[in-house]
Design an enzyme around this catalytic site. Structure first.
Site, short mmCIF file in Angstrom:
data_model
loop_
_atom_site.label_atom_id
_atom_site.label_comp_id
_atom_site.label_asym_id
_atom_site.label_seq_id
_atom_site.Cartn_x
_atom_site.Cartn_y
_atom_site.Cartn_z
N ILE A 136 -47.55 63.43 12.38
CA ILE A 136 -48.25 64.71 12.48
C ILE A 136 -47.49 65.79 11.71
O ILE A 136 -46.26 65.80 11.68
CB ILE A 136 -48.37 65.10 13.97
N CYS A 137 -48.24 66.69 11.05
CA CYS A 137 -47.66 67.85 10.37
C CYS A 137 -46.78 67.40 9.20
O CYS A 137 -47.25 66.72 8.30
CB CYS A 137 -46.90 68.70 11.40
N ILE A 138 -45.50 67.72 9.19
CA ILE A 138 -44.57 67.34 8.12
C ILE A 138 -44.03 65.92 8.30
O ILE A 138 -43.47 65.33 7.38
CB ILE A 138 -43.41 68.36 8.03
#
Length: 221
Positions: A136-138
């Site tokens: 998730i995300c980075i």
């Protein structure tokens, strides 16, 4: 007993650890699926400590990634070195700068970064065992770095950031642009990724993407 889902945390706080909204939303949607959570983090020192009120680095202050992650896990957490692929049915990485500062050095070194050896080991074990993995995300940069130099070409997203997307491509992965409320599914490698706060402007937007991601994860189990 539900499916055993490993969740890797990287501290507590968006600027130097796990993004708390992303982590809690992940735990919520996993719990709603009846998952048996296996929380984990490396027992290492954080890269640095950031004052989340001012955004400034707190010079001279030190914190431990496992100890800080235990705040989110309510104390029920393991050292990642003690977890193997045989202990879990899937693996999930919430985002936050901790993924790029503590689980790897991506925030400083970009695609030339180093990655925590146990994070690398567990990612590779999960992929090779054909078990699902969520980032998730980075956090998808961890997947790209862990699989660098292998014959596995993952298809992942961090949203639309051209710089990070380019770094992911340079590591041998395929980056696919994706809106915040959606998720990218690499069916061949059983990897699901979503941009979350790489794109999200509100917790409700991020929640929509993470819920969809966890739904996709359980379709792969």
């Amino acid at each position: 007993m539900g499916k055993k889902i490993g969740v890797v945390l990287s501290g507590c706080g968006v600027f130097d650890g796990s993004e708390i909204h992303e982590a809690v939303l992940t735990l919520l949607y996993l719990d709603k699926k009846g998952a048996d959570l296996v929380m984990m983090a490396p027992n290492i020192e954080q890269m640095h400590v950031v004052n989340h009120l001012t955004g400034e680095v707190s010079e001279g202050e030190k914190r431990n990634v496992l100890v800080e992650s235990a705040r989110i896990a309510r104390g029920n957490i393991k050292d990642i070195k003690d977890v193997s692929v045989n202990d879990i049915d899937a693996l999930v990485f919430p985002g936050g700068f901790g993924a790029a500062k503590n689980l790897s050095t991506f925030a400083v070194d970009g695609p030339d970064c180093k990655i925590d050896e146990d994070v690398k080991r567990l990612v590779k074990e999960v992929i090779q065992a054909k078990k699902p993995l969520v980032a998730i995300c980075i956090a998808p940069v961890l997947v790209a770095k862990a699989l660098e130099g292998t014959n596995i070409k993952s298809s992942i997203t961090i949203g639309t950031d051209e710089g990070v997307a380019g770094a992911i491509e340079s590591l041998g992965a395929n980056h696919i642009s994706c809106p915040v409320k959606e998720a990218i599914v690499d069916k061949e490698n059983k990897i699901v990724t979503t941009p979350a706060y790489m794109l999200g402007q509100s917790i409700s937007e991020v929640a929509a993407g993470i819920e969809k991601t966890i739904d996709k994860l359980f379709e792969l189990l």
